[in-house]
Design an enzyme around this catalytic site. Structure first.
Site, PDB file in Angstrom:
ATOM      1  N   ASP A  26       0.823  -1.216   0.000  1.00  9.99           N
ATOM      2  CA  ASP A  26       0.000   0.000   0.000  1.00  9.99           C
ATOM      3  C   ASP A  26       0.865   1.276   0.000  1.00  9.99           C
ATOM      4  O   ASP A  26       2.107   1.210  -0.028  1.00  9.99           O
ATOM      5  CB  ASP A  26      -0.922  -0.061   1.225  1.00  9.99           C
ATOM      6  CG  ASP A  26      -2.311   0.494   0.941  1.00  9.99           C
ATOM      7  OD1 ASP A  26      -2.425   1.383   0.086  1.00  9.99           O
ATOM      8  OD2 ASP A  26      -3.276   0.045   1.588  1.00  9.99           O
ATOM      9  N   GLU A  28      -0.926   1.814  -5.137  1.00  5.39           N
ATOM     10  CA  GLU A  28      -0.774   3.253  -4.858  1.00  5.39           C
ATOM     11  C   GLU A  28      -1.900   4.045  -5.522  1.00  5.39           C
ATOM     12  O   GLU A  28      -1.770   5.234  -5.758  1.00  5.39           O
ATOM     13  CB  GLU A  28       0.644   3.760  -5.156  1.00  5.39           C
ATOM     14  CG  GLU A  28       1.144   3.601  -6.556  1.00  5.39           C
ATOM     15  CD  GLU A  28       0.549   4.625  -7.495  1.00  5.39           C
ATOM     16  OE1 GLU A  28      -0.403   4.257  -8.207  1.00  5.39           O
ATOM     17  OE2 GLU A  28       1.037   5.769  -7.549  1.00  5.39           O
ATOM     18  N   TRP A  29      -3.015   3.311  -5.782  1.00  4.99           N
ATOM     19  CA  TRP A  29      -4.303   3.917  -6.181  1.00  4.99           C
ATOM     20  C   TRP A  29      -4.253   4.668  -7.522  1.00  4.99           C
ATOM     21  O   TRP A  29      -5.092   5.528  -7.777  1.00  4.99           O
ATOM     22  CB  TRP A  29      -4.821   4.857  -5.060  1.00  4.99           C
ATOM     23  CG  TRP A  29      -4.522   4.366  -3.682  1.00  4.99           C
ATOM     24  CD1 TRP A  29      -4.831   3.125  -3.192  1.00  4.99           C
ATOM     25  CD2 TRP A  29      -3.857   5.063  -2.612  1.00  4.99           C
ATOM     26  NE1 TRP A  29      -4.403   3.010  -1.887  1.00  4.99           N
ATOM     27  CE2 TRP A  29      -3.808   4.192  -1.515  1.00  4.99           C
ATOM     28  CE3 TRP A  29      -3.319   6.345  -2.486  1.00  4.99           C
ATOM     29  CZ2 TRP A  29      -3.214   4.543  -0.294  1.00  4.99           C
ATOM     30  CZ3 TRP A  29      -2.730   6.699  -1.279  1.00  4.99           C
ATOM     31  CH2 TRP A  29      -2.681   5.804  -0.207  1.00  4.99           C
ATOM     32  N   GLY A  30      -3.226   4.410  -8.308  1.00  7.64           N
ATOM     33  CA  GLY A  30      -3.118   5.099  -9.596  1.00  7.64           C
ATOM     34  C   GLY A  30      -2.601   6.520  -9.481  1.00  7.64           C
ATOM     35  O   GLY A  30      -2.535   7.247 -10.474  1.00  7.64           O
ATOM     36  N   ASP A  83     -10.190   3.379  -3.708  1.00  6.92           N
ATOM     37  CA  ASP A  83     -10.838   2.147  -3.222  1.00  6.92           C
ATOM     38  C   ASP A  83     -12.256   1.980  -3.768  1.00  6.92           C
ATOM     39  O   ASP A  83     -13.051   2.921  -3.770  1.00  6.92           O
ATOM     40  CB  ASP A  83     -10.926   2.168  -1.694  1.00  6.92           C
ATOM     41  CG  ASP A  83      -9.562   1.980  -1.044  1.00  6.92           C
ATOM     42  OD1 ASP A  83      -8.543   2.022  -1.763  1.00  6.92           O
ATOM     43  OD2 ASP A  83      -9.525   1.790   0.181  1.00  6.92           O
ATOM     44  N   ASN A  88       0.301   7.873  -9.165  1.00  2.35           N
ATOM     45  CA  ASN A  88       1.513   8.237  -9.912  1.00  2.35           C
ATOM     46  C   ASN A  88       1.592   7.499 -11.252  1.00  2.35           C
ATOM     47  O   ASN A  88       2.683   7.139 -11.710  1.00  2.35           O
ATOM     48  CB  ASN A  88       2.761   7.932  -9.070  1.00  2.35           C
ATOM     49  CG  ASN A  88       2.771   8.723  -7.778  1.00  2.35           C
ATOM     50  OD1 ASN A  88       3.189   9.858  -7.734  1.00  2.35           O
ATOM     51  ND2 ASN A  88       2.258   8.113  -6.705  1.00  2.35           N
TER      52      ASN A  88
END
Ligand code: GLA
Length: 401
Positions: free
Chosen positions: A150, A183-185, A205, A187
């Protein structure tokens, strides 16, 4: 000079080979399938639950349908000892992680765990920053097969460098471990994560809803879907876009919506990580999660992610080229009214590089198979005429049969 260059090449390539002889890329030739604790259980995880889920994975037919990883998300870890070793919560995991891994392996399944590139996880448990190699060795000792990693409390690190450090640690730990970048997109990992990880989250999420945005940024199925447009060129065997785990069976959506959610994730060549309580699935949930004809679309060995071909108001058409020159088409009704479909195959004239690569061509006649109903809907010589309920899909395969 020549010798030095040769030595350099050898060192680099040996780091990419794991002890079992598999290269890093070979660990996820098709999108990984499994179960993860977060969507249903959050922090409320313990070894009894995980063992029961492993049993249910086998007994419910999920394992037979292809699911293999059992992943414990956040909150299994509580501290570090005086040597810096990560310590599992002794009250919740009294037998330890190795014993749990052994149990999961004894059921023919694989074991996954969670950590974070920051100094703490999203639930304020110890993260791996500064301990990456030590943690990777520990995971290998516990026989871990999969790591989700994460991005909370990342303290301004460079994302690519942070994920590469953990990737290097996993490649050096002596055990093949699938690496799931989370990393949730933020970067644009699709631009740099191939070779670093096997899958990377592309969004915030997921929430258990079809069309919603929560006040803290969690998003529904349609919101996630829209972010996938254009990302298809970055996915392929060994490296996948990850639109987050499944919510099928968690109670917030209708049967049609869950069926649409699952169909779209299969079309997107998404990792299929179930996120519900496998111990007490109703028949509808089990039917969706184990539908082999639909999973086959997801697991197709070409590994091509669907692209969005057309949007006509609330009706969208997504296309996934498949092996043997076949293709899957997903007709999605995003709206609240029934949609009447009348699709003329011969007007389907888009040039898309993935279609060319797969050999799909409407100069041939295909049979049309409805993958949820198992029905033959005729051939591509006639228009495809159907009614699609609100928030539902018609998922078909253009088949050579
Ligand atoms: C982040 C991740 C989720 C989950 C939680 C756990 O929000 O994106 O998938 O792992 O952390 O705390």
């Amino acid at each position: 000079m020549k010798k030095l260059i040769l030595l350099g090449t050898l060192l680099v390539s040996s780091a990419l080979i794991t002890i079992s002889g598999q290269t890093f890329e070979e660990l996820a030739p098709t999108p990984p399938m499994g179960w993860n604790s977060w969507n249903k259980f959050g922090c409320d995880v313990n070894e009894k639950l995980i063992m029961e889920i492993a049993d249910a994975m086998v007994e419910s037919g999920m394992q037979e349908a292809g699911y293999e990883y059992i992943v414990i998300d956040d909150c299994w870890q509580i501290d570090r000892d005086e040597k810096g070793n990560i310590v599992p919560d002794p009250e919740r995991f009294p037998s330890g992680m190795k014993a749990l891994a052994d149990y999961i392996h004894s059921r023919g399944l694989k074991f996954g765990i969670y950590s974070c590139a920051g100094s703490m996880t999203c639930q304020q448990r110890p993260g791996s920053r500064g301990y990456q190699f030590q943690d990777a060795l520990q995971y290998a000792e516990w026989n871990v097969d999969y790591l989700k990693y994460d991005w909370c409390l990342n303290e301004g690190q460079n994302a690519e460098a942070a994920y590469k450090t953990m990737s290097d640690a996993l490649k050096a730990c002596g055990r093949p471990i699938v690496f799931s970048i989370c990393e949730w997109g933020s970067n644009e990992p699709w631009k740099w994560a191939k070779g670093i990880g096997h899958l990377w989250r592309t969004t915030a999420d997921i929430q258990d809803c079809f069309d919603c945005v929560s006040n803290w940024g969690g998003i529904g199925v349609l919101q996630i879907l829209d972010i996938q447009v254009g990302l298809e060129k970055y996915a392929g065997p060994g490296h996948w876009n990850d639109p987050d785990m499944l919510e099928v069976g968690n109670g917030g959506m209708t049967y049609s919506e869950y069926r649409a959610h699952f169909s779209l994730w299969c079309m997107l060549a998404a990792p299929l990580m179930a996120g519900n309580d496998l111990r007490n699935m109703d028949d509808e949930t089990r039917h969706i999660l184990t539908r082999k004809e639909v999973i086959k679309i997801n697991q197709d060995t070409l590994g091509i992610q669907a692209f969005k071909y057309l949007a006509l108001g609330d009706l969208e058409v997504w296309v996934k080229p498949l092996e043997n020159g076949e293709a899957a088409f997903c007709f999605l009704n995003r709206g609240n009214q029934t949609a009447d479909l009348d699709f003329d195959w011969h007007k389907f004239g888009i040039y898309h590089r993935s279609l060319k690569k797969s050999g799909f061509s409407l100069s041939r006649e295909y049979r049309i198979i409805d993958l949820w109903e198992g029905k033959d809907l005729g051939t591509t010589s006639q228009n495809l005429v159907a009614r699609i309920r609100p928030h539902d899909v018609l998922l078909i395969k253009c088949s050579n049969r």
